[in-house]
Design a protein around this motif. Structure first.
Motif, PDB file in Angstrom:
ATOM      1  N   LEU A  72     -30.002 -79.630 123.422  1.00 34.07           N
ATOM      2  CA  LEU A  72     -30.995 -78.724 122.854  1.00 34.07           C
ATOM      3  C   LEU A  72     -32.352 -79.012 123.481  1.00 34.07           C
ATOM      4  O   LEU A  72     -32.712 -80.171 123.684  1.00 34.07           O
ATOM      5  CB  LEU A  72     -31.053 -78.975 121.345  1.00 34.07           C
ATOM      6  N   ASP A  74     -36.594 -78.048 123.126  1.00 38.83           N
ATOM      7  CA  ASP A  74     -37.551 -77.363 122.269  1.00 38.83           C
ATOM      8  C   ASP A  74     -38.096 -76.155 123.027  1.00 38.83           C
ATOM      9  O   ASP A  74     -37.869 -75.998 124.222  1.00 38.83           O
ATOM     10  CB  ASP A  74     -38.649 -78.308 121.768  1.00 38.83           C
ATOM     11  N   GLY A  75     -38.773 -75.282 122.334  1.00 42.14           N
ATOM     12  CA  GLY A  75     -39.194 -74.013 122.905  1.00 42.14           C
ATOM     13  C   GLY A  75     -40.074 -74.122 124.126  1.00 42.14           C
ATOM     14  O   GLY A  75     -40.033 -73.270 125.006  1.00 42.14           O
ATOM     15  N   GLN A  77     -39.939 -76.736 126.139  1.00 41.77           N
ATOM     16  CA  GLN A  77     -39.229 -77.709 126.966  1.00 41.77           C
ATOM     17  C   GLN A  77     -40.042 -78.978 127.193  1.00 41.77           C
ATOM     18  O   GLN A  77     -40.115 -79.515 128.282  1.00 41.77           O
ATOM     19  CB  GLN A  77     -38.783 -77.098 128.294  1.00 41.77           C
ATOM     20  N   PRO A 109     -31.390 -74.054 116.190  1.00 40.90           N
ATOM     21  CA  PRO A 109     -31.095 -72.626 116.092  1.00 40.90           C
ATOM     22  C   PRO A 109     -29.590 -72.413 115.925  1.00 40.90           C
ATOM     23  O   PRO A 109     -28.797 -73.338 116.134  1.00 40.90           O
ATOM     24  CB  PRO A 109     -31.565 -72.068 117.433  1.00 40.90           C
ATOM     25  N   ARG A 113     -27.692 -68.437 119.658  1.00 39.05           N
ATOM     26  CA  ARG A 113     -29.009 -67.824 119.823  1.00 39.05           C
ATOM     27  C   ARG A 113     -30.028 -68.817 120.357  1.00 39.05           C
ATOM     28  O   ARG A 113     -29.921 -70.013 120.149  1.00 39.05           O
ATOM     29  CB  ARG A 113     -29.534 -67.310 118.480  1.00 39.05           C
ATOM     30  N   SER A 114     -31.025 -68.271 121.013  1.00 32.97           N
ATOM     31  CA  SER A 114     -32.223 -69.025 121.364  1.00 32.97           C
ATOM     32  C   SER A 114     -33.364 -68.400 120.594  1.00 32.97           C
ATOM     33  O   SER A 114     -33.400 -67.184 120.402  1.00 32.97           O
ATOM     34  CB  SER A 114     -32.493 -68.937 122.866  1.00 32.97           C
ATOM     35  N   VAL A 115     -34.279 -69.212 120.150  1.00 32.59           N
ATOM     36  CA  VAL A 115     -35.445 -68.733 119.412  1.00 32.59           C
ATOM     37  C   VAL A 115     -36.666 -69.410 120.030  1.00 32.59           C
ATOM     38  O   VAL A 115     -36.526 -70.355 120.802  1.00 32.59           O
ATOM     39  CB  VAL A 115     -35.313 -69.061 117.907  1.00 32.59           C
ATOM     40  N   ARG A 119     -33.922 -73.875 122.111  1.00 33.66           N
ATOM     41  CA  ARG A 119     -32.826 -73.153 122.767  1.00 33.66           C
ATOM     42  C   ARG A 119     -31.761 -74.153 123.208  1.00 33.66           C
ATOM     43  O   ARG A 119     -32.049 -75.311 123.506  1.00 33.66           O
ATOM     44  CB  ARG A 119     -33.314 -72.328 123.944  1.00 33.66           C
ATOM     45  N   TRP A 120     -30.540 -73.653 123.222  1.00 32.16           N
ATOM     46  CA  TRP A 120     -29.413 -74.484 123.629  1.00 32.16           C
ATOM     47  C   TRP A 120     -29.298 -74.485 125.150  1.00 32.16           C
ATOM     48  O   TRP A 120     -29.217 -73.431 125.768  1.00 32.16           O
ATOM     49  CB  TRP A 120     -28.105 -73.961 123.031  1.00 32.16           C
ATOM     50  N   PRO A 123     -24.623 -75.225 124.393  1.00 29.52           N
ATOM     51  CA  PRO A 123     -24.370 -74.980 122.972  1.00 29.52           C
ATOM     52  C   PRO A 123     -23.122 -75.717 122.498  1.00 29.52           C
ATOM     53  O   PRO A 123     -22.215 -75.997 123.291  1.00 29.52           O
ATOM     54  CB  PRO A 123     -24.168 -73.467 122.903  1.00 29.52           C
TER      55      PRO A 123
END
Length: 157
Positions: A72, A74-75, A77, A109, A113-115, A119-120, A123
């Motif tokens: 994972l 974070d948004g 990165q 998440p 999905r990515s938010v 994001r994965w 996954p």
């Protein structure tokens, strides 16, 4: 939730880590952020690396094993988290690596999905596959050497 072959889905596997799987699924579906806070230390721990080392480590893992466990980012990165077996965080001694285990919570998440928050990179697949900490450590050492680059004579080499 099971797939057509009766296997556990990634969503079911991740939600099982929550104190209330139903609440977790509700948060994924109805919260504007599209994430749930899940406790580390129950089904898995997370080793959190800085982005350059984390992405390089993931690249090395991709060359040495068929598939790592979930990864994972974070948004923004700024961090890359590798899901490892529960209990790993309490034994981890790596410099520059944060370990999230029992008592820690991770922003997660839905697996499909990515938010903006996360994001994965890899996954979860529902099987419970986690990255072996020993293999991860070897990959981190190789990645660190790659990131550091070759030493040039006369610069302390």
């Amino acid at each position: 939730m099971r797939d057509e072959n009766g296997a556990r889905t990634a969503l079911e596997w991740l939600a099982a880590a929550a104190p209330s799987p139903a609440t977790c699924r509700w948060e994924w579906e109805r919260q504007p952020q599209g994430v749930a806070l899940l406790p580390a230390g129950r089904l898995w721990d997370v080793l959190i690396l800085p982005p350059v080392l984390g992405l390089a480590t993931l690249d090395v893992l991709g060359r040495i094993i068929d598939r790592p466990g979930p990864v994972l980012a974070d948004g923004r990165q700024r961090r890359v988290g590798f899901f490892v077996p529960a209990g790993t965080a309490g034994r981890w001694l790596g410099t520059g690596v944060r370990a999230a285990g029992h008592g820690s919570w991770i922003v997660v998440p839905r697996p499909d999905r990515s938010v903006p928050a996360a994001r994965w990179l890899v996954p979860p697949d529902g099987s419970g596959l986690l990255t072996d900490p020993a293999v991860l450590e070897l990959a981190m050492h190789e990645a660190a050497a790659t990131v550091a680059g070759p030493r040039r004579p006369g610069l302390g080499a």
